[in-house]
Write a protein that holds these residues in place. Structure first.
Motif, PDB file in Angstrom:
ATOM      1  N   VAL A  59       0.840  -1.198   0.000  1.00 53.58           N
ATOM      2  CA  VAL A  59       0.000   0.000   0.000  1.00 53.58           C
ATOM      3  C   VAL A  59       0.878   1.251   0.000  1.00 53.58           C
ATOM      4  CG1 VAL A  59      -1.747   1.319   1.260  1.00 53.58           C
ATOM      5  CG2 VAL A  59      -1.906  -1.172   1.154  1.00 53.58           C
ATOM      6  N   ASN A  60       1.659   1.452   1.066  1.00 50.16           N
ATOM      7  CA  ASN A  60       2.379   2.715   1.246  1.00 50.16           C
ATOM      8  C   ASN A  60       3.529   2.914   0.276  1.00 50.16           C
ATOM      9  OD1 ASN A  60       0.649   3.354   3.325  1.00 50.16           O
ATOM     10  ND2 ASN A  60       1.990   2.506   4.890  1.00 50.16           N
ATOM     11  N   ARG A  61       4.290   1.889  -0.035  1.00 50.81           N
ATOM     12  CA  ARG A  61       5.440   2.009  -0.945  1.00 50.81           C
ATOM     13  C   ARG A  61       5.395   0.978  -2.060  1.00 50.81           C
ATOM     14  NH1 ARG A  61       7.890   6.973  -0.531  1.00 50.81           N
ATOM     15  NH2 ARG A  61       7.614   7.603   1.615  1.00 50.81           N
ATOM     16  N   GLY A  62       4.210   0.449  -2.315  1.00 50.09           N
ATOM     17  CA  GLY A  62       4.022  -0.517  -3.382  1.00 50.09           C
ATOM     18  C   GLY A  62       2.545  -0.767  -3.569  1.00 50.09           C
ATOM     19  N   THR A  63       2.220  -1.737  -4.388  1.00 50.68           N
ATOM     20  CA  THR A  63       0.833  -2.132  -4.648  1.00 50.68           C
ATOM     21  C   THR A  63       0.757  -3.651  -4.531  1.00 50.68           C
ATOM     22  OG1 THR A  63       1.203  -2.442  -7.020  1.00 50.68           O
ATOM     23  CG2 THR A  63       0.540  -0.213  -6.283  1.00 50.68           C
ATOM     24  N   PRO A  64      -0.447  -4.198  -4.478  1.00 50.70           N
ATOM     25  CA  PRO A  64      -0.535  -5.666  -4.466  1.00 50.70           C
ATOM     26  C   PRO A  64       0.122  -6.294  -5.698  1.00 50.70           C
ATOM     27  CG  PRO A  64      -2.627  -4.718  -3.782  1.00 50.70           C
ATOM     28  CD  PRO A  64      -1.758  -3.567  -4.263  1.00 50.70           C
ATOM     29  N   GLU A  65       0.034  -5.620  -6.846  1.00 52.40           N
ATOM     30  CA  GLU A  65       0.628  -6.143  -8.080  1.00 52.40           C
ATOM     31  C   GLU A  65       2.135  -5.936  -8.152  1.00 52.40           C
ATOM     32  OE1 GLU A  65      -3.427  -5.127  -8.107  1.00 52.40           O
ATOM     33  OE2 GLU A  65      -1.811  -3.641  -8.113  1.00 52.40           O
ATOM     34  N   CYS A  66       2.611  -4.892  -7.502  1.00 52.92           N
ATOM     35  CA  CYS A  66       4.042  -4.560  -7.534  1.00 52.92           C
ATOM     36  C   CYS A  66       4.468  -4.072  -6.151  1.00 52.92           C
ATOM     37  CB  CYS A  66       4.312  -3.494  -8.593  1.00 52.92           C
ATOM     38  SG  CYS A  66       6.064  -3.129  -8.830  1.00 52.92           S
ATOM     39  N   PRO A  67       4.642  -5.004  -5.204  1.00 52.91           N
ATOM     40  CA  PRO A  67       4.974  -4.594  -3.836  1.00 52.91           C
ATOM     41  C   PRO A  67       6.366  -3.987  -3.732  1.00 52.91           C
ATOM     42  CG  PRO A  67       4.981  -6.984  -4.030  1.00 52.91           C
ATOM     43  CD  PRO A  67       4.519  -6.446  -5.348  1.00 52.91           C
ATOM     44  N   ILE A  69      13.483  -4.431  -6.846  1.00 47.39           N
ATOM     45  CA  ILE A  69      12.156  -4.265  -6.237  1.00 47.39           C
ATOM     46  C   ILE A  69      11.948  -2.811  -5.834  1.00 47.39           C
ATOM     47  CG2 ILE A  69      10.758  -4.843  -4.212  1.00 47.39           C
ATOM     48  CD1 ILE A  69      12.125  -7.670  -4.347  1.00 47.39           C
ATOM     49  N   VAL A  70      12.920  -2.234  -5.152  1.00 46.33           N
ATOM     50  CA  VAL A  70      12.809  -0.848  -4.683  1.00 46.33           C
ATOM     51  C   VAL A  70      12.662   0.107  -5.863  1.00 46.33           C
ATOM     52  CG1 VAL A  70      14.086   1.009  -3.531  1.00 46.33           C
ATOM     53  CG2 VAL A  70      13.991  -1.271  -2.502  1.00 46.33           C
ATOM     54  N   ARG A  71      13.413  -0.102  -6.925  1.00 45.86           N
ATOM     55  CA  ARG A  71      13.394   0.804  -8.071  1.00 45.86           C
ATOM     56  C   ARG A  71      12.054   0.806  -8.809  1.00 45.86           C
ATOM     57  NH1 ARG A  71      19.311  -1.079  -9.350  1.00 45.86           N
ATOM     58  NH2 ARG A  71      20.470   0.768  -8.706  1.00 45.86           N
ATOM     59  N   ARG A  72      11.358  -0.307  -8.831  1.00 47.84           N
ATOM     60  CA  ARG A  72      10.133  -0.355  -9.625  1.00 47.84           C
ATOM     61  C   ARG A  72       8.857  -0.111  -8.810  1.00 47.84           C
ATOM     62  NH1 ARG A  72      11.699  -6.073 -10.459  1.00 47.84           N
ATOM     63  NH2 ARG A  72      10.657  -7.243  -8.842  1.00 47.84           N
ATOM     64  N   ALA A  73       8.930  -0.109  -7.494  1.00 45.46           N
ATOM     65  CA  ALA A  73       7.726  -0.019  -6.666  1.00 45.46           C
ATOM     66  C   ALA A  73       7.387   1.413  -6.280  1.00 45.46           C
ATOM     67  CB  ALA A  73       7.906  -0.859  -5.405  1.00 45.46           C
ATOM     68  N   ALA A  74       6.095   1.687  -6.207  1.00 49.73           N
ATOM     69  CA  ALA A  74       5.579   2.965  -5.723  1.00 49.73           C
ATOM     70  C   ALA A  74       4.192   2.706  -5.149  1.00 49.73           C
ATOM     71  CB  ALA A  74       5.515   3.995  -6.845  1.00 49.73           C
ATOM     72  N   GLY A  75       3.844   3.468  -4.135  1.00 52.90           N
ATOM     73  CA  GLY A  75       2.554   3.281  -3.496  1.00 52.90           C
ATOM     74  C   GLY A  75       1.944   4.601  -3.063  1.00 52.90           C
ATOM     75  N   TYR A 101       2.357   6.554  -0.640  1.00 55.90           N
ATOM     76  CA  TYR A 101       3.251   7.611  -0.171  1.00 55.90           C
ATOM     77  C   TYR A 101       4.404   7.881  -1.123  1.00 55.90           C
ATOM     78  CZ  TYR A 101       0.698   7.175   4.208  1.00 55.90           C
ATOM     79  OH  TYR A 101      -0.289   7.137   5.161  1.00 55.90           O
ATOM     80  N   GLY A 102       4.343   7.346  -2.338  1.00 54.07           N
ATOM     81  CA  GLY A 102       5.352   7.651  -3.334  1.00 54.07           C
ATOM     82  C   GLY A 102       6.264   6.483  -3.632  1.00 54.07           C
ATOM     83  N   PRO A 103       7.307   6.752  -4.425  1.00 46.80           N
ATOM     84  CA  PRO A 103       8.232   5.705  -4.844  1.00 46.80           C
ATOM     85  C   PRO A 103       9.021   5.109  -3.680  1.00 46.80           C
ATOM     86  CG  PRO A 103       8.466   7.658  -6.226  1.00 46.80           C
ATOM     87  CD  PRO A 103       7.604   8.033  -5.059  1.00 46.80           C
TER      88      PRO A 103
END
Length: 153
Positions: free
Chosen positions: A15-23, A104-110, A112-114
């Motif tokens: 949720v905060n720094r990712g999504t269910p599809e891209c945690p 993982i860190v580079r591609r995820a955003a949620g 509160y942002g990237p």
């Protein structure tokens, strides 16, 4: 300093720094090593004002276990409420190879942002507080040099 736990990107964020599809990944205090940080002291009168929001934030998903642990400060040891990783929680992830973690860190955003911003800003905030975390500083440098990676690359 907290002994027996270290700062690690060991918690999936959907949720905060990712999504269910891209945690994404966020920091937790995992077993082993030590961690420098900040201990906040609240007076008894401040507890009703601050504690409910803190508890809601840290305990809403079951990802953490609250523990009273000894922390070494510049003025001596204190007992502090520390939220450590609950390794039984499905959002816990064991240490990943650095390149996989960075991807993982580079591609995820949620919400509160990237995730990249979260990691880099955490490193900056710790440095501003006079806290050195060599492992985090190395990750942040790599992210600052090459912050974006397209999914699948």
């Amino acid at each position: 300093m907290l002994r027996g736990h270290h700062r690690a990107l060991c918690l999936w964020s959907r949720v905060n720094r990712g999504t269910p599809e891209c945690p994404g990944l966020v920091f937790g205090l995992d077993r082993g090593g030590s961690c420098r940080g900040v201990v906040y002291r609240l007076s008894g009168a401040q507890v009703p004002e601050y504690f409910p929001a803190l508890w809601d934030r840290e305990m809403s998903t079951g990802a953490y276990l609250p523990r009273w642990l000894n922390c070494q400060t510049e003025t001596g040891p204190v007992q502090a409420l520390v939220f450590i990783m609950n390794r039984a929680n499905p959002a816990y992830i064991r240490a990943l190879p650095e390149d996989e973690m960075l991807a993982i860190v580079r591609r995820a955003a949620g919400r509160y942002g990237p995730c990249t911003d979260y990691v880099v800003e955490t490193a900056r905030a710790l440095r501003a507080a006079g806290i050195r975390d060599a492992r985090l500083d190395a990750l942040a440098r790599r992210l600052e040099q090459d912050p974006w990676q397209l999914p699948g690359s």
